[in-house]
Design an enzyme around this catalytic site. Structure first.
Site, PDB file in Angstrom:
ATOM      1  N   ASP A  25      51.009  30.175  20.643  1.00  0.00           N
ATOM      2  CA  ASP A  25      52.460  30.280  20.528  1.00  0.00           C
ATOM      3  C   ASP A  25      52.746  30.488  19.039  1.00  0.00           C
ATOM      4  O   ASP A  25      51.862  30.285  18.192  1.00  0.00           O
ATOM      5  CB  ASP A  25      53.087  28.981  21.051  1.00  0.00           C
ATOM      6  N   LEU A  26      53.941  30.910  18.699  1.00  0.00           N
ATOM      7  CA  LEU A  26      54.255  31.207  17.294  1.00  0.00           C
ATOM      8  C   LEU A  26      55.198  30.161  16.669  1.00  0.00           C
ATOM      9  O   LEU A  26      54.819  29.457  15.731  1.00  0.00           O
ATOM     10  CB  LEU A  26      54.875  32.610  17.206  1.00  0.00           C
ATOM     11  N   ASP A  27      56.412  30.071  17.208  1.00  0.00           N
ATOM     12  CA  ASP A  27      57.419  29.179  16.617  1.00  0.00           C
ATOM     13  C   ASP A  27      57.003  27.718  16.788  1.00  0.00           C
ATOM     14  O   ASP A  27      56.840  27.240  17.908  1.00  0.00           O
ATOM     15  CB  ASP A  27      58.785  29.400  17.290  1.00  0.00           C
ATOM     16  N   THR A  71      59.361  27.681  12.247  1.00  0.00           N
ATOM     17  CA  THR A  71      60.598  28.310  12.719  1.00  0.00           C
ATOM     18  C   THR A  71      61.244  27.594  13.897  1.00  0.00           C
ATOM     19  O   THR A  71      62.388  27.928  14.257  1.00  0.00           O
ATOM     20  CB  THR A  71      60.321  29.768  13.142  1.00  0.00           C
ATOM     21  N   SER A 128      54.372  34.471  22.400  1.00  0.00           N
ATOM     22  CA  SER A 128      55.657  33.927  21.948  1.00  0.00           C
ATOM     23  C   SER A 128      56.777  34.535  22.767  1.00  0.00           C
ATOM     24  O   SER A 128      56.802  35.752  22.968  1.00  0.00           O
ATOM     25  CB  SER A 128      55.884  34.267  20.474  1.00  0.00           C
ATOM     26  N   ALA A 129      57.714  33.683  23.208  1.00  0.00           N
ATOM     27  CA  ALA A 129      58.880  34.170  23.948  1.00  0.00           C
ATOM     28  C   ALA A 129      59.863  34.903  23.034  1.00  0.00           C
ATOM     29  O   ALA A 129      60.816  35.510  23.503  1.00  0.00           O
ATOM     30  CB  ALA A 129      59.589  32.996  24.616  1.00  0.00           C
ATOM     31  N   SER A 130      59.618  34.843  21.729  1.00  0.00           N
ATOM     32  CA  SER A 130      60.610  35.365  20.786  1.00  0.00           C
ATOM     33  C   SER A 130      60.526  36.874  20.606  1.00  0.00           C
ATOM     34  O   SER A 130      59.475  37.421  20.295  1.00  0.00           O
ATOM     35  CB  SER A 130      60.436  34.704  19.422  1.00  0.00           C
ATOM     36  N   ARG A 184      65.526  33.397  25.186  1.00  0.00           N
ATOM     37  CA  ARG A 184      66.888  33.398  24.642  1.00  0.00           C
ATOM     38  C   ARG A 184      67.939  33.053  25.686  1.00  0.00           C
ATOM     39  O   ARG A 184      68.768  32.168  25.489  1.00  0.00           O
ATOM     40  CB  ARG A 184      67.169  34.775  24.018  1.00  0.00           C
ATOM     41  N   GLU A 203      50.220  25.250  21.935  1.00  0.00           N
ATOM     42  CA  GLU A 203      51.683  25.160  22.101  1.00  0.00           C
ATOM     43  C   GLU A 203      52.277  23.933  21.423  1.00  0.00           C
ATOM     44  O   GLU A 203      51.611  22.898  21.306  1.00  0.00           O
ATOM     45  CB  GLU A 203      51.995  25.036  23.599  1.00  0.00           C
ATOM     46  N   ASP A 204      53.540  24.020  21.018  1.00  0.00           N
ATOM     47  CA  ASP A 204      54.243  22.850  20.473  1.00  0.00           C
ATOM     48  C   ASP A 204      55.342  22.357  21.413  1.00  0.00           C
ATOM     49  O   ASP A 204      56.014  21.375  21.088  1.00  0.00           O
ATOM     50  CB  ASP A 204      54.885  23.187  19.117  1.00  0.00           C
ATOM     51  N   LYS A 234      58.667  30.686  29.960  1.00  0.00           N
ATOM     52  CA  LYS A 234      57.924  29.435  30.036  1.00  0.00           C
ATOM     53  C   LYS A 234      58.861  28.393  30.643  1.00  0.00           C
ATOM     54  O   LYS A 234      60.042  28.414  30.291  1.00  0.00           O
ATOM     55  CB  LYS A 234      57.488  28.976  28.627  1.00  0.00           C
ATOM     56  N   LYS A 277      63.205  24.130  23.666  1.00  0.00           N
ATOM     57  CA  LYS A 277      62.021  24.523  22.890  1.00  0.00           C
ATOM     58  C   LYS A 277      61.069  25.393  23.711  1.00  0.00           C
ATOM     59  O   LYS A 277      60.663  25.009  24.810  1.00  0.00           O
ATOM     60  CB  LYS A 277      61.292  23.257  22.436  1.00  0.00           C
TER      61      LYS A 277
END
Ligand code: BG6
Ligand code: MG
Length: 220
Positions: free
Chosen positions: A8-10, A16, A113-115, A48, A168-169, A144, A44
């Site tokens: 995951d990214l954020d 971020t 990433s979902a972003s 969007r 993942e966070d 997710k 989290k």
């Protein structure tokens, strides 16, 4: 045997998660919707529209489709305004080393990433070339905790899901990894990541050798 690690990214690689949260909190204030820790935790990792729907559950009035699009664009404006000035300093501690150590171990590297801002962010952070496959968030239909995004990453890497580790966070992300049939490494606090197979405080604590069996290649 382990063949790939999907990040995951954020909140895992980039600092971020707090920027997304601050942008949603500002929007909530502007429309008079309540915002608390529970709402922040549920948003989290969620995409969007999914995040906006959580925010609007307790809003003082209902919003139509066009208004929802306007609210999303407003939040995204707040977010992008902040990350435009980001650089490698906004990598979380140990992030670059962790990704490089995965590559050095002979494993493939994916991003789930979902972003929709992930490509812009990776470029700002200076780490885009480290990834073998980056999922296009705009093509993912189910947010997710659905497994779609981690399965898409495995498919893009050409690796079976059971040969992947997911990192993942967010609780929704850990559930997504498990639903995809992968082992989940959580970054952060155990109480936020209860279902994770392993919890580490951050990528700085990741020792990929712990997951790789030298005799048989690698094991998850
Ligand atoms: C996830 C974040 O990575 O991306 C969420 O954890 C965010 O907080 C989601 O809402 C969607 O991001 P974007 O950039 O497409 O609005
Ligand atoms: Mg995250």
């Amino acid at each position: 045997p382990l063949q790939a690690v999907i990040f995951d990214l954020d909140g895992v690689i980039a600092d971020t998660a707090v920027v997304h949260r601050a942008a949603w909190e500002r929007l909530a204030r502007e429309i008079g919707a309540p915002f608390d820790e529970d709402i922040a935790a549920r948003m989290k990792g969620v995409d969007r529209r999914g995040s906006l729907d959580i925010l609007l559950e307790r809003a003082p009035r209902a919003y139509g489709e066009q208004e929802k699009c306007e609210l999303e664009a407003r939040k995204n404006g707040y977010y992008v305004e902040r990350i435009e000035s980001f650089g490698p300093d906004q990598l979380l501690p140990g992030a670059r080393d962790a990704v490089e150590s995965v590559r050095a171990a002979g494993l493939r590297i994916g991003l789930a990433s979902a972003s929709r801002n992930a490509p812009l962010l990776l470029e700002r952070l200076g780490i885009a070339p480290l990834f073998d496959y980056i999922v296009d968030a705009a093509r993912i239909e189910r947010s997710k905790p659905d497994p779609e995004i981690f399965l898409a990453a495995a498919a893009g890497l050409g690796v079976p899901p059971e040969a992947c580790l997911g990192v993942e966070d967010a609780a929704a992300g850990v559930d997504s990894i498990h639903a995809a049939g992968m082992v989940a490494i959580g970054m952060g606090r155990r109480e936020d990541l209860g279902e994770a197979d392993i919890v580490l405080p951050g990528l700085i604590a990741l020792r990929i050798a712990d997951f790789v069996d030298n005799k048989n290649g690698a094991t998850a």
